[in-house]
Motif scaffolding. Structure first.
Motif, short mmCIF file in Angstrom:
data_model
loop_
_atom_site.label_atom_id
_atom_site.label_comp_id
_atom_site.label_asym_id
_atom_site.label_seq_id
_atom_site.Cartn_x
_atom_site.Cartn_y
_atom_site.Cartn_z
N CYS A 1 -33.62 33.16 -2.31
CA CYS A 1 -32.52 32.66 -1.53
C CYS A 1 -31.74 33.32 -1.16
O CYS A 1 -31.09 33.30 -0.02
N MET B 1 -39.53 33.57 -0.19
CA MET B 1 -38.65 34.61 -0.73
C MET B 1 -37.47 34.09 -1.36
O MET B 1 -37.36 32.83 -1.49
N MET C 1 -29.16 26.74 -5.68
CA MET C 1 -28.87 27.89 -5.38
C MET C 1 -29.35 28.21 -3.85
O MET C 1 -28.75 28.76 -3.13
N VAL C 2 -30.35 27.33 -3.61
CA VAL C 2 -30.91 27.66 -2.19
C VAL C 2 -29.92 26.88 -1.13
O VAL C 2 -29.68 27.27 -0.31
N SER D 1 -26.87 15.11 -2.19
CA SER D 1 -27.34 15.11 -3.72
C SER D 1 -27.60 13.59 -3.87
O SER D 1 -27.47 12.46 -3.10
N ARG D 2 -28.01 13.26 -5.15
CA ARG D 2 -28.50 12.01 -5.57
C ARG D 2 -27.08 11.21 -5.45
O ARG D 2 -27.08 9.85 -5.54
N THR E 1 -34.73 20.72 -2.14
CA THR E 1 -34.57 19.93 -3.27
C THR E 1 -35.87 20.58 -4.12
O THR E 1 -36.75 21.16 -3.67
N ASN F 1 -40.79 24.59 -2.82
CA ASN F 1 -42.14 24.83 -3.40
C ASN F 1 -42.50 23.91 -4.51
O ASN F 1 -41.61 23.57 -5.34
N THR G 1 -28.61 20.86 -4.01
CA THR G 1 -27.29 21.46 -4.50
C THR G 1 -27.58 22.43 -5.37
O THR G 1 -26.63 23.03 -6.01
N1 NAP Z 1 -34.55 29.59 -5.76
C1 NAP Z 1 -35.06 30.50 -4.91
O1 NAP Z 1 -34.58 31.72 -4.46
C2 NAP Z 1 -36.06 29.91 -4.19
C3 NAP Z 1 -36.73 30.51 -3.14
C4 NAP Z 1 -37.80 29.87 -2.29
C5 NAP Z 1 -37.80 28.43 -2.46
N2 NAP Z 1 -37.09 27.85 -3.35
C6 NAP Z 1 -37.41 26.20 -3.46
O2 NAP Z 1 -36.05 25.80 -2.97
C7 NAP Z 1 -35.96 24.58 -3.64
C8 NAP Z 1 -34.57 24.43 -4.14
O3 NAP Z 1 -34.59 25.34 -5.35
P1 NAP Z 1 -33.07 25.38 -6.36
O4 NAP Z 1 -33.37 26.40 -7.26
O5 NAP Z 1 -31.92 25.69 -5.27
O6 NAP Z 1 -32.81 23.88 -6.72
P2 NAP Z 1 -33.62 23.00 -7.67
O7 NAP Z 1 -32.91 23.13 -8.86
O8 NAP Z 1 -35.00 23.22 -7.58
O9 NAP Z 1 -33.36 21.61 -6.78
C9 NAP Z 1 -32.02 21.00 -6.97
C10 NAP Z 1 -32.04 19.83 -6.09
O10 NAP Z 1 -33.23 18.81 -6.47
C11 NAP Z 1 -32.85 17.64 -6.47
N3 NAP Z 1 -33.46 16.81 -7.72
C12 NAP Z 1 -33.83 16.88 -8.97
N4 NAP Z 1 -34.15 16.26 -9.47
C13 NAP Z 1 -34.51 14.96 -8.63
C14 NAP Z 1 -35.01 13.78 -8.76
N5 NAP Z 1 -35.90 13.10 -9.79
N6 NAP Z 1 -34.90 13.03 -7.44
C15 NAP Z 1 -34.48 13.56 -6.38
N7 NAP Z 1 -33.73 14.71 -6.41
C16 NAP Z 1 -33.65 15.40 -7.35
C17 NAP Z 1 -31.22 17.63 -7.30
O11 NAP Z 1 -30.47 16.67 -6.92
P3 NAP Z 1 -28.93 16.36 -7.34
O12 NAP Z 1 -28.25 17.41 -6.28
O13 NAP Z 1 -28.59 15.02 -7.36
O14 NAP Z 1 -28.77 16.99 -8.90
C18 NAP Z 1 -30.63 19.17 -6.62
O15 NAP Z 1 -30.18 18.72 -5.34
C19 NAP Z 1 -37.01 24.29 -4.67
O16 NAP Z 1 -38.06 23.62 -4.22
C20 NAP Z 1 -37.67 25.67 -5.07
O17 NAP Z 1 -38.82 25.76 -5.19
C21 NAP Z 1 -36.29 28.42 -4.17
#
Ligand code: NAP
Length: 229
Positions: A152, A150, A25-26, A45-46, A83, A110, A23
């Motif tokens: 999102c 890259m 930004m990605v 989501s959880r 996630t 990541n 949930t």
């Molecule tokens: N931001 C970017 O531009 C970018 C770029 C490349 C790769 N990434 C990767 O993409 C992924 C998502 O990034 P993001 O910034 O959008 O979100 P995030 O904050 O890294 O992850 C959010 C998600 O993780 C879940 N989560 C957190 N703690 C958890 C736990 N203990 N058990 C199960 N699930 C859990 C959350 O669940 P709930 O919905 O229940 O809260 C939520 O759905 C990451 O791995 C990040 O490294 C990000």
């Protein structure tokens, strides 16, 4: 006229349901892009009524719904893992082995550890990767690592850069990679490099330390890697 409606029906039949696990930004960016392309998308989501997931589905209309990780995984023919990398395996356990079985899982996560501040370190690296950990734990899932190198906004809109650069993907299942490549082409990606089996995720995840440094130096996340020969 009749031909047109038959064609429309065939197109509708071909559209797969897509699950977004995550949930943040990605998940929001990829889910929104998929809905704009006409896919039915469930964000997981959880919890069933996660505030961000409900807001996302409200914003995106009838093709966008939300639910638990498990409901989303069951709904999706293709699943995006968006996630937090450190806990992706836990999230996928919640999604349920039976709901993931035989499906394509596009792993965007990541394995970053921010517990000691910036820059983050990787929780797994060198001889292993998150992509491989997922593939080993879910042997009957077709894991394709992609998009993780890259920002999102760029993932879903490569045209934001004058030269969008390259998109890397890897995974063990060739047909799954072809299907994912096609889907990502529909996002606007042209220069896609298939790096081979899932062990290549070591490389694409280990790009992150330099990605973070470049972002700090340039002061923007709007850049990408471009391979020149
Ligand atoms: N931001 C970017 O531009 C970018 C770029 C490349 C790769 N990434 C990767 O993409 C992924 C998502 O990034 P993001 O910034 O959008 O979100 P995030 O904050 O890294 O992850 C959010 C998600 O993780 C879940 N989560 C957190 N703690 C958890 C736990 N203990 N058990 C199960 N699930 C859990 C959350 O669940 P709930 O919905 O229940 O809260 C939520 O759905 C990451 O791995 C990040 O490294 C990000």
């Amino acid at each position: 006229m009749r031909l047109m409606s038959v064609k429309y029906f065939v197109n509708l039949k071909k559209m797969k349901n897509i699950a977004i696990l995550g949930t943040g930004m990605v998940g929001d960016a990829i889910g929104t892009k998929l809905v704009s392309l006409g896919y039915k998308v469930m964000m997981g989501s959880r919890t069933a009524n996660n505030e961000k997931a409900v807001a996302w589905s409200t914003r995106n209309g009838i093709l966008a719904v939300s639910g638990t990780f498990s409901e989303a995984a069951s709904f999706g023919d293709i699943i995006f893992n968006c996630t937090q990398g450190q806990v992706s395996l836990e999230a996928l356990q919640l999604a349920g082995r039976e709901n993931l079985q035989g499906k394509i899982l596009i792993d965007v996560a990541n394995p970053l550890d921010f517990s000691k501040g910036m820059p983050p370190s990787l929780t797994v690296c060198n001889t292993d990767s998150l992509g491989e950990l997922i593939q080993r734990q879910f042997t009957d899932v077709k894991v394709v690592k992609a998009l993780n190198t890259m920002n999102c906004q760029l993932m879903v809109n490569p045209g934001l850069l004058k030269d969008p650069g390259n998109l890397f993907l890897c995974g063990n299942d060739t047909e799954a990679k072809i299907e994912v490549g096609g889907l990502l082409r529909s996002f606007g990606w042209e220069k896609i490099i298939d790096l081979g089996d899932i062990t290549a995720a070591r490389g694409t995840e280990q790009i992150l330390p330099i990605w973070v440094r470049i972002m700090g130096t340039l002061g923007t996340p709007m850049f990408n890697f471009s391979i020149v020969q």
